[in-house]
Write a protein that holds these residues in place. Structure first.
Motif, PDB file in Angstrom:
ATOM      1  N   TRP A 435       0.814  -1.212   0.000  1.00 15.53           N
ATOM      2  CA  TRP A 435       0.000   0.000   0.000  1.00 15.53           C
ATOM      3  C   TRP A 435       0.848   1.264   0.000  1.00 15.53           C
ATOM      4  CZ3 TRP A 435      -5.157  -0.126  -0.717  1.00 15.53           C
ATOM      5  CH2 TRP A 435      -5.784  -1.364  -0.593  1.00 15.53           C
ATOM      6  N   ASN A 441      -3.360  -4.890  -7.570  1.00 17.57           N
ATOM      7  CA  ASN A 441      -4.469  -4.928  -6.622  1.00 17.57           C
ATOM      8  C   ASN A 441      -4.566  -6.262  -5.890  1.00 17.57           C
ATOM      9  OD1 ASN A 441      -5.270  -2.308  -7.168  1.00 17.57           O
ATOM     10  ND2 ASN A 441      -6.639  -2.920  -8.829  1.00 17.57           N
ATOM     11  N   ARG A 444      -2.236  -6.219  -3.024  1.00 16.01           N
ATOM     12  CA  ARG A 444      -2.756  -5.388  -1.937  1.00 16.01           C
ATOM     13  C   ARG A 444      -3.878  -6.095  -1.186  1.00 16.01           C
ATOM     14  NH1 ARG A 444      -2.916   0.797  -4.413  1.00 16.01           N
ATOM     15  NH2 ARG A 444      -0.638   1.052  -4.507  1.00 16.01           N
TER      16      ARG A 444
END
Length: 629
Positions: A435, A441, A444
């Motif tokens: 992050w 994504n 994350r």
């Protein structure tokens, strides 16, 4: 940009290898000619040391200490460092003095607990493995030390002009907190408010100084600008001293300035890696320095995360509030990158660091510049004129101190999590990094799933029942822990015992105890210290014991009871565990199992070694004890 990434990757790998080398093998070790090599067990013969003082003497309760670069020991050449300690502080040794000291040479005492490092750990980080209890002290030479004299004059002059708190703050903004003996209450307020970096010489102070120097020299040719900047960098290094954060800031500032003046673009992260690698190559032990670790992490956050965070805030904030984006992104990035280190080393984190930095930022820059100008004035201007110049600066320092004290008094200003083990901290860092840097994504999302695992594991350890036993110099502390709450039994009630109890509580993440039992009369000077630790304090008063036979101190899951007359055991209950505390005059002596062993509960941390009978019982029933010391 693309071609620079392989170079940065190689530099990053080199940094990780150098960091690992420093953490594992970088601990300094005494050489063959170190004074500690002549220490013999049980020997009390006086030793004669001749050497040079490395820093001004520091006062402590109840004496003074100084670090000495040893030149001769008992007439023979020696190379190493020894700490001198003496009780009467009439003679305050100064940096550079050559002295002769006679006394007992002993090894420094190790810490009583991993959360309570002692003199051995403190001195080892400074390259010393011995202490001399001074009986005779003689100054042989007082050479001229212009740099040390300037530091001393600045610190003393500012404190005389503005008082110990305001003047100490002004001196710390110029010299760094390591060079100034500040009131502990002031340090604590800045720490709780999340503004400790303001008292430590760092990149912020250098950026203010360097910015002012470049503004003054903006009309000069390039060689003139470089000369002015070099003077600013050298002056900052000489005044603040070669601390890791100072060396890092000066090297980065110098490299970035040269790149800028040459017309090239300065790639901040590459400059940071180049600086850190050079520092670790020359001084591997800096990898273990908390200041080095925090400085490197905060700077990386400012370079890698702050710009992206600022852009994200600009897109999401209302148009009239977008000016807040840079003010918010810088402290948020630094806090996120240093959070794992704060938890690992301190077991706590300030909750209001963001508003504290926002409110203090408009004061810190002008106050730092004013303090630097005032420091120069202290060296060259008469006292009467200095008092006029100091008055507005003193008021501004007072405003900052009031602001910091106010923020540090807010409810739950400091979150005490307890000192975690290393592996949960590494998991937390792995969860935060995707992050804080560009990442897919899915990475994350996986990192987010790590956070509850880390929190759950640490919470499980914090909520477990256990008994912590610490003993040092005849003093004993028993910390009983049950489901996140705690109580304490202490053998002595002096101020030193209270400070140790506070540090032990902080290390385990307990802000306040359910109750506290003191087996020693409380001196009047120490009452407020003990009362600040617990909701209820029970102590001997007017010759009457803290507990009468059959009386009990109790809270949910925690209790202590005097079973019989003085000298008989106390019964300590911790959830399902039962411990008998065997008493001897004026001290705790040892513990016996009441029914904890038969209950099958394991994993209790104890500060004593179990008896052979207990070991046999444990081996027969498959239990275990963990010994803290």
């Amino acid at each position: 940009m693309t071609r620079s990434w392989p170079v940065c990757s190689i530099a990053l790998m080199l940094f990780l290898l150098l960091l690992l080398r420093g953490l594992i093998w970088g601990a300094p070790q005494p050489g063959g000619h170190d004074p500690s090599a002549v220490i013999r067990s049980g020997s009390r013969e006086p030793r004669v040391l001749v050497g040079r003082v490395l820093a001004d003497a520091r006062q402590f309760d109840p004496g003074c200490s100084v670090l000495l670069q040893v030149q001769r020991l008992d007439g023979q050449r020696r190379h190493g460092r020894t700490e001198l300690q003496w009780r009467q502080c009439g003679l305050s040794l100064q940096q550079g003095w050559r002295v002769r000291a006679v006394g007992d040479l002993t090894p420094p005492a190790p810490g009583a607990h991993p959360f309570l490092p002692g003199a051995a750990e403190r001195l080892a980080s400074r390259g010393s493995w011995s202490q001399l209890r001074v009986s005779q002290l003689e100054v042989l030479e007082r050479p001229w030390t212009p740099l040390a004299d300037a530091r001393r004059s600045i610190a003393r002059g500012m404190q005389q002009l503005a008082g110990p708190e305001r003047g100490g703050l002004l001196a710390a903004l110029v010299l760094g907190g390591a060079q100034v003996q500040l009131p502990e209450s002031l340090r604590q307020s800045f720490r709780v408010a999340g503004l400790s970096h303001a008292l430590a010489a760092s990149g912020f102070h250098l950026s203010v100084l360097l910015g002012a120097a470049l503004s003054l020299g903006r009309l000069l040719p390039r060689s003139g600008r470089l000369a002015v900047a070099a003077l600013a960098l050298a002056g900052f290094l000489m005044l603040a001293g070669p601390q890791p954060s100072v060396v890092r800031a000066v090297l980065m500032g110098g490299i970035a300035l040269l790149i800028r003046e040459s017309g090239e673009r300065s790639r901040g992260f590459g400059v940071l890696l180049l600086t850190l690698n050079g520092m670790l190559l020359l001084h591997p032990a800096w990898a273990r320095s908390i200041g080095f670790q925090l400085s490197a992490a905060a700077t990386a956050g400012l370079m890698l995360t702050a710009p992206r965070l600022e852009q994200a805030l600009v897109r999401r904030l209302p148009r009239r509030c977008r000016w807040l984006a840079p003010a918010l992104s810088v402290p948020l990035a630094a806090m996120a990158w240093t959070l794992p280190l704060q938890l690992l080393h301190f077991g706590s984190t300030p909750l209001y660091a963001l508003p504290a930095n926002l409110l203090a930022a408009p004061l810190l820059a002008p106050l730092t510049l004013s303090a630097i100008a005032l420091a120069l004035g202290v060296l060259v201007l008469p006292t009467g004129f200095l008092q006029l110049l100091c008055w507005p600066v003193q008021q501004l320092a007072g405003v900052l101190i009031v602001l910091v004290s106010w923020i540090s008094s807010w409810p739950a200003a400091q979150l005490l999590t307890g000192r975690p083990q290393l592996w949960p901290v590494l998991l937390l860092a792995a969860a935060l990094l995707p992050w804080l840097m560009p990442a897919p994504n899915r990475v994350r999302l996986a990192a987010v799933l790590l956070l509850p695992v880390v929190v759950g594991l640490h919470a499980g350890m914090q909520l477990a029942d256990g008994l912590v036993s610490v003993h040092r110099h005849g003093r004993h502390w028993l910390l009983a822990r049950h489901r996140g709450r705690a109580a304490l039994v202490v053998s002595h009630a002096d101020k030193s015992s209270c400070r140790m109890a506070r540090r032990l509580m902080d290390g385990y993440g307990h802000q306040r105890l359910d109750w506290l039992l003191l087996l020693d009369p409380v001196p009047s000077a120490g009452v407020s210290c003990w009362q600040g630790l617990a909701r209820h304090v029970s102590a001997m008063q007017q010759g009457q014991p803290a507990l009468a036979p059959g009386q009990r101190l109790i809270s949910a899951g925690l209790s202590v009871e005097l079973l019989a007359h003085r000298g008989e055991p106390l019964l300590l209950r911790i959830g399902r565990q039962r411990w008998q505390v065997l008493l001897r005059p004026q001290s705790l002596w040892s513990l016996q199992d009441a029914d904890v062993l038969s209950s099958g509960i394991t994993g209790t941390w104890l500060g004593f070694r179990p008896s052979s009978q207990q070991r046999r019982w444990l081996m027969a029933h498959g239990g275990s004890l963990k010994v803290a010391d």
